[in-house]
Design a protein around this motif. Structure first.
Motif, short mmCIF file in Angstrom:
data_model
loop_
_atom_site.label_atom_id
_atom_site.label_comp_id
_atom_site.label_asym_id
_atom_site.label_seq_id
_atom_site.Cartn_x
_atom_site.Cartn_y
_atom_site.Cartn_z
N ILE A 59 0.80 -1.30 -0.05
CA ILE A 59 0.01 -0.03 -0.13
C ILE A 59 0.72 1.25 0.11
CG2 ILE A 59 -1.98 -0.96 1.11
CD1 ILE A 59 -1.10 -0.01 3.75
N THR A 211 -12.74 10.53 1.49
CA THR A 211 -12.82 9.34 0.34
C THR A 211 -13.39 9.94 -0.84
OG1 THR A 211 -13.54 8.04 2.29
CG2 THR A 211 -13.69 7.06 0.09
N THR A 236 -8.25 5.93 1.42
CA THR A 236 -9.54 5.88 1.67
C THR A 236 -10.33 5.33 0.41
OG1 THR A 236 -9.73 7.99 1.14
CG2 THR A 236 -9.72 7.56 3.32
N HIS A 238 -8.91 3.67 -1.79
CA HIS A 238 -8.31 2.32 -1.94
C HIS A 238 -9.21 1.19 -1.16
CE1 HIS A 238 -5.34 -1.27 -2.67
NE2 HIS A 238 -5.37 -1.29 -1.38
N ILE A 239 -9.60 1.67 -0.02
CA ILE A 239 -10.53 0.77 0.81
C ILE A 239 -11.93 0.74 0.15
CG2 ILE A 239 -11.81 0.81 2.96
CD1 ILE A 239 -9.56 1.95 4.35
N VAL A 242 -11.41 -1.69 -3.01
CA VAL A 242 -11.10 -3.22 -2.86
C VAL A 242 -12.07 -4.02 -1.91
CG1 VAL A 242 -9.39 -4.83 -2.01
CG2 VAL A 242 -8.45 -2.72 -3.22
N ILE A 243 -12.70 -3.13 -1.18
CA ILE A 243 -13.54 -3.74 -0.09
C ILE A 243 -14.69 -4.89 -0.70
CG2 ILE A 243 -15.63 -1.86 -0.44
CD1 ILE A 243 -15.04 -2.28 3.00
N GLU A 251 -5.41 -9.48 -0.64
CA GLU A 251 -5.56 -7.93 -1.05
C GLU A 251 -6.85 -7.43 -0.10
OE1 GLU A 251 -7.12 -10.00 -5.02
OE2 GLU A 251 -7.60 -7.67 -5.19
N PHE A 252 -7.70 -8.31 0.50
CA PHE A 252 -8.78 -7.76 1.40
C PHE A 252 -8.19 -7.56 2.74
CE2 PHE A 252 -12.27 -7.94 4.40
CZ PHE A 252 -13.37 -7.23 3.53
N THR A 254 -5.11 -6.51 3.28
CA THR A 254 -4.29 -5.18 3.36
C THR A 254 -5.13 -4.24 3.76
OG1 THR A 254 -4.57 -4.67 1.07
CG2 THR A 254 -2.80 -6.16 1.59
N LEU A 255 -6.49 -4.17 3.44
CA LEU A 255 -7.56 -3.20 3.93
C LEU A 255 -7.22 -2.81 5.50
CD1 LEU A 255 -10.55 -3.64 1.75
CD2 LEU A 255 -8.64 -2.41 1.23
N CYS A 258 -4.64 -0.39 6.07
CA CYS A 258 -5.04 1.19 5.57
C CYS A 258 -5.99 1.65 6.64
CB CYS A 258 -5.84 1.02 4.28
SG CYS A 258 -4.97 0.37 2.68
#
Lengths: 284, 277
Positions: A59, A211, A236, A238-239, A242-243, A251-252, A254-255, A258
């Motif tokens: 990230i 965001t 923000t 990114h979340i 990817v959510i 990848e989820f 890593t949220l 963040c």
């Protein structure tokens, strides 16, 4: 008496509930993000690029993107806000000041999506055509609009702080023959610095936490931006992007990194503001 | 855009029509006198069809509750498999492993194409697959190299959870690289807006979304339209799937049957997809 005690208990319950939500939120993120802390994975995530095709879910680009956009927003909003609040407090107090202040207060109530919408249809084509480089969805566009979004926060804090400088200081300076500009630069701004820093920190918190504007205007490319005309992605955004991916995927997960980073930033900003406000003490 | 994302995240409970109309179509007759709930989640491309079907069923029989959530294809497969929902939707075929692990029953009820789009003013409206791959990899970065204006190519792509992205990436790019500088948009609608507003853009959307605001790009000479997807001439296409854990029962069975009925086909075609039996 009984009613009073009941009310007291109800309010206590409300306070405990809302306070525990913030703590639970952190606990939730740390527990779900726990796999990241094992085996030093978290350091790779913080420093690596985001290349899902090569199983790299870093990230770092998003951290840089967040800081670049927020810094630009503050750089735009700070002089603007200082100017407007000086106008309110010093240059034109009275009717004009009241008018400007209510306009600023009104600005705080405009939904973010309106700024984003106007940005997409007006500023994005303008930036694209003016610089003849990139798509117009970039750090610059997002930073400019975000600057306008956070300016009211700063203006309201700055003008309150300027108004709180003791009147006697001002009168003394004026008696020494200082012009209004000199009073502002040598007396009011130094006297109000705590309020100015508080406003700046709160605005920074808002800029980092926003965001929607970044999602709509920054382009969301998962790369470290090389300049203000490059597309970038914030933590923000990114979340938000990817959510919807698979809950089990790396990848989820890593949220949560963040989320924890954003939480830590907000907590640090809040603590800083508290310290500043505390020092101001009874004068407040 | 934010609404779109929340849409994916949050369950949308359909509550339509206070006035209960009598069931008109025969395919709705199965729901008559039934009570209960059908829970649906997963792929976001499916949502318009699901909602329209739910609306009609609920109008015919207000005692049937249908909840529709997004979440993406991965979520649809997982939640159907774990029994969290009655029907899970997916924009990709579940793997053999997923089918055997959960005992999934797979229903493919529509075909959807993913078309490359550019701004209508862009003279480049036909590309070979190799050129397309080079554009997305970043090796061709100016429209001039393709006979267009001397302007940098602005790449647009979708988020990682997108089924549209998945099919574009595997079938149009053959799993080739998408350059990191590509702008990322969160929905088919946002992609269309972005490309319609950027004269130097290239992006991709579900064929049902292509209208006059964007120009479709022929891939190896084949223009993406409902007809070319249907005939198989346009290769970048996918099925839209609904999944159940084991043989579907009761309301879930009837819901899926409804999608395959003439009325269901009409809804699917109306939302820009190609109904299949």
């Amino acid at each position: 008496m009984d009613g009073e005690r009941l009310a007291q208990k109800a309010f206590l319950l409300a306070a405990v509930l809302s306070a525990s939500v913030t703590v639970l939120l952190l606990a939730f993120m740390v527990i779900l993000g726990l796999p990241l802390f094992q085996g030093g994975l978290v350091f790779r995530i913080l420093t690596a690029p985001w290349l899902p095709g090569r199983q790299l879910f870093g990230i770092w680009p998003m951290i840089v993107g967040t800081l670049a956009i927020a810094a630009l927003a503050l750089a735009v909003a700070f002089p603007l806000s200082l100017g407007v609040s000086s106008l309110i407090a010093v240059v034109a107090p009275g009717r004009i000041a009241r008018l400007v202040k209510s306009a600023v207060a009104f600005m705080t109530g405009i939904p973010t999506v309106v700024y984003g919408f106007v940005g997409v249809f007006l500023l994005v084509p303008l930036v694209r055509e003016t610089f003849a480089r990139g798509s117009g969805l970039c750090v610059l566009t997002a930073g400019l609009v975000l600057g306008i979004l956070v300016a009211p926060t700063m203006i309201l804090f700055f003008s309150d702080a300027l108004a709180r400088v003791p009147r006697s200081d001002r009168i003394a300076a004026e008696a020494l023959g200082a012009t209004p500009a000199q009073v502002l630069i040598y007396v009011l701004i130094p006297g109000a610095w705590r309020g100015i820093v508080t406003g700046l920190v709160l605005a920074a918190g808002r800029a980092v936490g926003d965001t929607l504007l970044a999602l709509m205007l920054a382009g969301n490319a998962a790369q470290v931006p090389g300049g203000v005309l490059d597309s970038a992605r914030t933590l923000t955004a990114h979340i938000a992007l990817v959510i919807a991916s698979d809950f089990d995927s790396l990848e989820f997960k890593t949220l949560f990194a963040c989320g924890i980073l954003l939480y830590a930033f907000t907590a640090a900003a809040t603590l800083a503001v508290r310290r500043l406000a505390g020092k101001e003490g009874p004068a407040r | 855009m934010k609404t779109g994302l929340w849409f994916k995240a949050a369950a949308v409970v359909i509550m339509v029509g206070l006035a209960a109309l009598p069931a008109s179509a025969d395919s709705l007759a199965a729901f008559k006198g039934q009570k209960g709930e059908v829970r649906i989640s997963g792929g976001t491309a499916h949502i318009p069809v699901m909602e329209e079907a739910a609306k009609r069923i609920r109008t015919a029989n207000p005692d049937v509750q249908i909840s529709i959530a997004g979440g993406g294809s991965g979520v649809g497969i997982k939640q159907a498999g774990e029994g969290l929902v009655d029907i899970g939707n997916s924009g990709r075929k579940p793997t053999d492993e997923e089918v055997s692990k959960y005992g999934l029953k797979v229903f493919r009820w529509a075909l959807d194409g993913v078309g490359i789009v550019v701004h209508p003013d862009n003279p480049v409206q036909s590309l070979g697959k190799d050129r397309l791959k080079q554009i997305y990899a970043g090796t061709i970065d100016n429209w001039k190299a393709l006979g267009g204006p001397d302007k940098a190519i602005n790449l647009y792509t979708r988020d990682e959870a997108s089924g549209t992205r998945d099919v574009f990436w595997s079938k149009a790019l053959d799993k080739g690289e998408i350059h990191a500088r590509a702008n990322v948009v969160p929905s088919n609608g946002a992609m269309k807006t972005a490309v319609a507003n950027d004269p130097y853009a290239i992006g991709y959307v579900s064929v049902g979304h292509i209208d006059a605001t964007v120009a479709p790009v022929a891939l190896d000479g084949v223009v993406p339209t409902i007809e070319t997807v249907k005939s198989g001439a346009y290769p970048v296409s996918r099925g839209l799937f609904s999944l159940t854990k084991g043989e579907p029962q009761g309301l879930a069975r009837w819901f899926i049957d409804y999608l395959f009925s003439p009325a269901g086909h009409e809804i699917i075609a109306d939302k820009g997809f190609i109904p299949v039996d």
